[in-house]
Design a protein around this motif. Structure first.
Motif, PDB file in Angstrom:
ATOM      1  N   GLU A  42       0.733  -1.479   0.055  1.00 45.08           N
ATOM      2  CA  GLU A  42       0.266   0.085  -0.025  1.00 45.08           C
ATOM      3  C   GLU A  42       1.022   1.534  -0.081  1.00 45.08           C
ATOM      4  O   GLU A  42       0.510   2.121  -0.605  1.00 45.08           O
ATOM      5  CB  GLU A  42      -1.001   0.070   1.198  1.00 45.08           C
ATOM      6  N   LEU A  43       1.950   1.150   0.782  1.00 46.36           N
ATOM      7  CA  LEU A  43       2.875   2.048   1.291  1.00 46.36           C
ATOM      8  C   LEU A  43       3.386   2.758  -0.788  1.00 46.36           C
ATOM      9  O   LEU A  43       3.720   3.682  -0.946  1.00 46.36           O
ATOM     10  CB  LEU A  43       3.807   2.368   2.108  1.00 46.36           C
ATOM     11  N   SER A  44       3.957   1.438  -1.053  1.00 43.49           N
ATOM     12  CA  SER A  44       4.332   1.161  -2.541  1.00 43.49           C
ATOM     13  C   SER A  44       3.278   2.241  -3.919  1.00 43.49           C
ATOM     14  O   SER A  44       4.088   3.001  -3.785  1.00 43.49           O
ATOM     15  CB  SER A  44       4.399   0.414  -2.890  1.00 43.49           C
ATOM     16  N   ARG A  45       2.056   1.981  -3.362  1.00 38.84           N
ATOM     17  CA  ARG A  45       0.957   2.879  -4.287  1.00 38.84           C
ATOM     18  C   ARG A  45       0.641   3.863  -3.852  1.00 38.84           C
ATOM     19  O   ARG A  45       0.978   4.691  -4.786  1.00 38.84           O
ATOM     20  CB  ARG A  45      -0.042   1.655  -4.176  1.00 38.84           C
ATOM     21  N   LEU A  46       1.182   4.215  -2.594  1.00 36.95           N
ATOM     22  CA  LEU A  46       0.013   5.724  -2.571  1.00 36.95           C
ATOM     23  C   LEU A  46       2.157   6.857  -2.717  1.00 36.95           C
ATOM     24  O   LEU A  46       1.744   7.219  -3.888  1.00 36.95           O
ATOM     25  CB  LEU A  46       0.468   6.307  -1.272  1.00 36.95           C
ATOM     26  N   LEU A  47       2.789   5.620  -2.680  1.00 34.52           N
ATOM     27  CA  LEU A  47       4.648   7.065  -3.383  1.00 34.52           C
ATOM     28  C   LEU A  47       3.817   6.790  -5.121  1.00 34.52           C
ATOM     29  O   LEU A  47       4.623   8.044  -6.147  1.00 34.52           O
ATOM     30  CB  LEU A  47       5.788   6.583  -2.585  1.00 34.52           C
ATOM     31  N   VAL A  48       3.163   5.530  -5.672  1.00 34.65           N
ATOM     32  CA  VAL A  48       3.865   5.600  -7.185  1.00 34.65           C
ATOM     33  C   VAL A  48       3.136   6.603  -7.512  1.00 34.65           C
ATOM     34  O   VAL A  48       2.765   7.320  -7.931  1.00 34.65           O
ATOM     35  CB  VAL A  48       3.719   4.672  -7.840  1.00 34.65           C
ATOM     36  N   GLY A  55       9.177   8.058   0.889  1.00 35.21           N
ATOM     37  CA  GLY A  55       9.132   6.692   2.065  1.00 35.21           C
ATOM     38  C   GLY A  55       9.155   5.109   1.065  1.00 35.21           C
ATOM     39  O   GLY A  55       9.811   5.126   0.618  1.00 35.21           O
ATOM     40  N   PRO A  56       9.770   4.158   1.935  1.00 34.57           N
ATOM     41  CA  PRO A  56      10.043   3.203   1.444  1.00 34.57           C
ATOM     42  C   PRO A  56       8.435   2.271   0.692  1.00 34.57           C
ATOM     43  O   PRO A  56       7.648   2.500   0.713  1.00 34.57           O
ATOM     44  CB  PRO A  56       9.439   2.202   3.150  1.00 34.57           C
ATOM     45  N   ILE A  57       9.496   2.034  -0.610  1.00 32.78           N
ATOM     46  CA  ILE A  57       8.766   0.525  -1.302  1.00 32.78           C
ATOM     47  C   ILE A  57       9.323  -0.762  -1.343  1.00 32.78           C
ATOM     48  O   ILE A  57      10.680  -0.506  -1.963  1.00 32.78           O
ATOM     49  CB  ILE A  57       8.896   1.884  -3.234  1.00 32.78           C
ATOM     50  N   THR A  58       8.839  -0.749  -1.410  1.00 34.70           N
ATOM     51  CA  THR A  58       8.912  -3.001  -1.874  1.00 34.70           C
ATOM     52  C   THR A  58       9.658  -2.507  -3.096  1.00 34.70           C
ATOM     53  O   THR A  58       9.554  -1.867  -4.326  1.00 34.70           O
ATOM     54  CB  THR A  58       8.343  -3.689  -2.306  1.00 34.70           C
ATOM     55  N   LEU A  59      11.332  -3.574  -3.377  1.00 35.25           N
ATOM     56  CA  LEU A  59      12.675  -3.661  -4.491  1.00 35.25           C
ATOM     57  C   LEU A  59      11.366  -3.428  -5.739  1.00 35.25           C
ATOM     58  O   LEU A  59      12.239  -2.358  -7.473  1.00 35.25           O
ATOM     59  CB  LEU A  59      13.506  -4.051  -4.560  1.00 35.25           C
ATOM     60  N   VAL A  60      10.362  -4.382  -6.114  1.00 36.10           N
ATOM     61  CA  VAL A  60       9.538  -4.939  -7.242  1.00 36.10           C
ATOM     62  C   VAL A  60       9.014  -3.716  -7.464  1.00 36.10           C
ATOM     63  O   VAL A  60       9.598  -3.335  -9.107  1.00 36.10           O
ATOM     64  CB  VAL A  60       8.510  -5.843  -7.370  1.00 36.10           C
ATOM     65  N   GLU A  61       8.462  -2.739  -6.316  1.00 29.93           N
ATOM     66  CA  GLU A  61       7.579  -1.520  -7.106  1.00 29.93           C
ATOM     67  C   GLU A  61       8.995  -0.325  -7.404  1.00 29.93           C
ATOM     68  O   GLU A  61       8.870   0.523  -8.705  1.00 29.93           O
ATOM     69  CB  GLU A  61       6.900  -0.836  -6.241  1.00 29.93           C
ATOM     70  N   TYR A  62      10.072  -0.305  -7.027  1.00 28.81           N
ATOM     71  CA  TYR A  62      10.494   0.193  -7.960  1.00 28.81           C
ATOM     72  C   TYR A  62      11.501   0.491  -8.857  1.00 28.81           C
ATOM     73  O   TYR A  62      11.598   1.409  -9.554  1.00 28.81           O
ATOM     74  CB  TYR A  62      11.959   0.454  -6.879  1.00 28.81           C
ATOM     75  N   LYS A  64      10.121  -0.913 -11.551  1.00 33.92           N
ATOM     76  CA  LYS A  64       9.493  -0.212 -11.835  1.00 33.92           C
ATOM     77  C   LYS A  64       8.553   1.125 -12.484  1.00 33.92           C
ATOM     78  O   LYS A  64       8.654   1.335 -13.635  1.00 33.92           O
ATOM     79  CB  LYS A  64       7.988  -1.007 -11.814  1.00 33.92           C
ATOM     80  N   HIS A  65       9.450   1.107 -11.666  1.00 34.84           N
ATOM     81  CA  HIS A  65       9.092   3.202 -11.182  1.00 34.84           C
ATOM     82  C   HIS A  65      10.299   3.798 -11.211  1.00 34.84           C
ATOM     83  O   HIS A  65      10.240   5.227 -11.013  1.00 34.84           O
ATOM     84  CB  HIS A  65       8.045   3.843 -10.395  1.00 34.84           C
ATOM     85  N   ALA A  66      11.902   3.152 -11.324  1.00 35.82           N
ATOM     86  CA  ALA A  66      12.233   4.291 -10.887  1.00 35.82           C
ATOM     87  C   ALA A  66      12.702   5.644 -11.848  1.00 35.82           C
ATOM     88  O   ALA A  66      13.914   6.291 -11.327  1.00 35.82           O
ATOM     89  CB  ALA A  66      14.100   3.619 -11.591  1.00 35.82           C
ATOM     90  N   TYR A 265       9.823 -12.292 -14.475  1.00 37.09           N
ATOM     91  CA  TYR A 265       8.870 -12.116 -14.106  1.00 37.09           C
ATOM     92  C   TYR A 265       8.207 -11.641 -14.790  1.00 37.09           C
ATOM     93  O   TYR A 265       6.304 -11.213 -14.536  1.00 37.09           O
ATOM     94  CB  TYR A 265       9.605 -13.001 -12.819  1.00 37.09           C
ATOM     95  N   THR A 266       8.545 -10.238 -14.194  1.00 32.42           N
ATOM     96  CA  THR A 266       7.658  -9.088 -14.350  1.00 32.42           C
ATOM     97  C   THR A 266       8.310  -7.943 -15.505  1.00 32.42           C
ATOM     98  O   THR A 266       9.716  -7.729 -14.869  1.00 32.42           O
ATOM     99  CB  THR A 266       7.362  -8.321 -13.062  1.00 32.42           C
ATOM    100  N   GLU A 267       7.887  -6.724 -15.953  1.00 25.71           N
ATOM    101  CA  GLU A 267       8.477  -5.858 -16.342  1.00 25.71           C
ATOM    102  C   GLU A 267       8.900  -4.948 -15.008  1.00 25.71           C
ATOM    103  O   GLU A 267       8.102  -4.193 -14.468  1.00 25.71           O
ATOM    104  CB  GLU A 267       7.215  -5.200 -17.029  1.00 25.71           C
ATOM    105  N   VAL A 268      10.625  -4.446 -15.094  1.00 22.72           N
ATOM    106  CA  VAL A 268      11.777  -3.778 -13.978  1.00 22.72           C
ATOM    107  C   VAL A 268      12.144  -3.510 -14.722  1.00 22.72           C
ATOM    108  O   VAL A 268      12.465  -3.570 -16.735  1.00 22.72           O
ATOM    109  CB  VAL A 268      11.739  -4.287 -13.432  1.00 22.72           C
ATOM    110  N   LYS A 269      12.596  -2.107 -14.800  1.00 26.28           N
ATOM    111  CA  LYS A 269      13.739  -1.877 -15.566  1.00 26.28           C
ATOM    112  C   LYS A 269      14.728  -2.026 -15.930  1.00 26.28           C
ATOM    113  O   LYS A 269      15.362  -2.501 -14.320  1.00 26.28           O
ATOM    114  CB  LYS A 269      13.893   0.044 -14.661  1.00 26.28           C
TER     115      LYS A 269
END
Length: 286
Positions: A42-48, A55-62, A64-66, A265-269
């Protein structure tokens, strides 16, 4: 009239982040933030989405949105070996899992989930059938062969497996790659950093000092946590000692290695061999 707004800062609602925040109250820095406490995803979503500034963001979400974020080198949540709270819990030893095991993803962290998938599929050659369940071991293992658990519930199972087999996924990553595992990073929205470089520097330094104070006063930290958590002070001290809260060059190498493997596994930068760099946001925006 003062129209300034406090920085909106995220706080992971797990024990593993207690040392990161302990010192904020001790130094008074907590009064300078608008703090949002929630689960990692949820914190990852709010930051994005722009509802948090820093704030903290899970590595996978970072990953994706680097492009929209700037990495803050400390704090972070990482481990160079066992972490105790990111586990594969199974009814039988790993070697006895079937070729196509039923695996529950009982986790709030996409990074922990992806790490579990990588290890099961790429390292151990299984072809799991996954399902998402509530983050408690009983629900997760009901009708499943194994489950990926993270956070406080995973730490509880580490100490009280109740006949289950517990595999520490950070230790497995270290054995597989020789590198630390980074689970979450702290980042700031690029637009916010450009508009408020001084505030970003203040937040960064406040967190850095908070972690240092927590390390210096670790006996008080674990005594406070043990009042409300089902863990003895000695168990919490061991846990906090395992956790690492900054990003060294070795951690960044582990981060890049995870990014490279995650691309299957997923779309990441696709990070360059040099990126992300280890310079602080504050040095970029002073």
């Amino acid at each position: 009239m003062n129209n300034a707004r406090r920085p909106r800062v995220g706080h992971i609602a797990f024990l593993n982040c207690m040392p990161i925040y302990w010192g904020l109250a001790r130094t008074g820095a907590l009064l300078e933030f608008e703090l949002r406490r929630d689960a990692p995803d949820e914190l990852s979503r709010l930051l994005v989405e722009g509802d948090l500034d820093i704030g903290p963001i899970t590595l996978v979400e970072y990953l994706k949105h680097a492009d929209d974020l700037l990495l803050i080198p400390d704090p972070a949540v990482a481990a160079d070996g066992p972490v105790l709270s990111v586990n594969l819990v199974s009814k039988v030893p790993l070697a006895d899992l079937p070729a196509e095991p039923r695996v529950s993803l009982a986790s709030f962290s996409r990074t922990g989930v992806l790490l579990g998938k990588m290890l099961l599929e790429d390292r151990y050659g299984r072809k799991p059938a996954y399902r998402v369940t509530a983050p408690d071991v009983d629900s997760a293992l009901d009708g499943a062969d194994a489950a990926v658990l993270i956070g406080d519930e995973a730490l509880r199972v580490h100490h009280d497996p109740q006949g289950n087999h517990v595999l520490d996924l950070a230790a497995e990553w270290k054995d597989w790659t020789g590198l630390p595992m980074v689970f979450a990073v702290w980042a700031v929205r690029r637009d916010y950093a450009e508009a408020h470089p001084g505030l970003v520097k203040d937040v960064h330094l406040a967190f850095r000092d908070s972690v240092r104070l927590s390390r210096a006063e670790i006996d008080a930290v674990v005594a406070s946590a043990a009042r409300w958590e089902p863990f003895a002070p000695a168990a919490l001290a061991e846990y906090f000692d395992r956790l690492q809260f900054g990003l060294s060059e070795r951690h960044l190498a582990g981060l890049r290695e995870f990014a490279s493997r995650a691309a299957r596994y997923t779309e990441v930068k696709d990070l360059s061999p040099e990126g992300p760099n280890s310079s602080t946001v504050t040095s970029e925006h002073q």
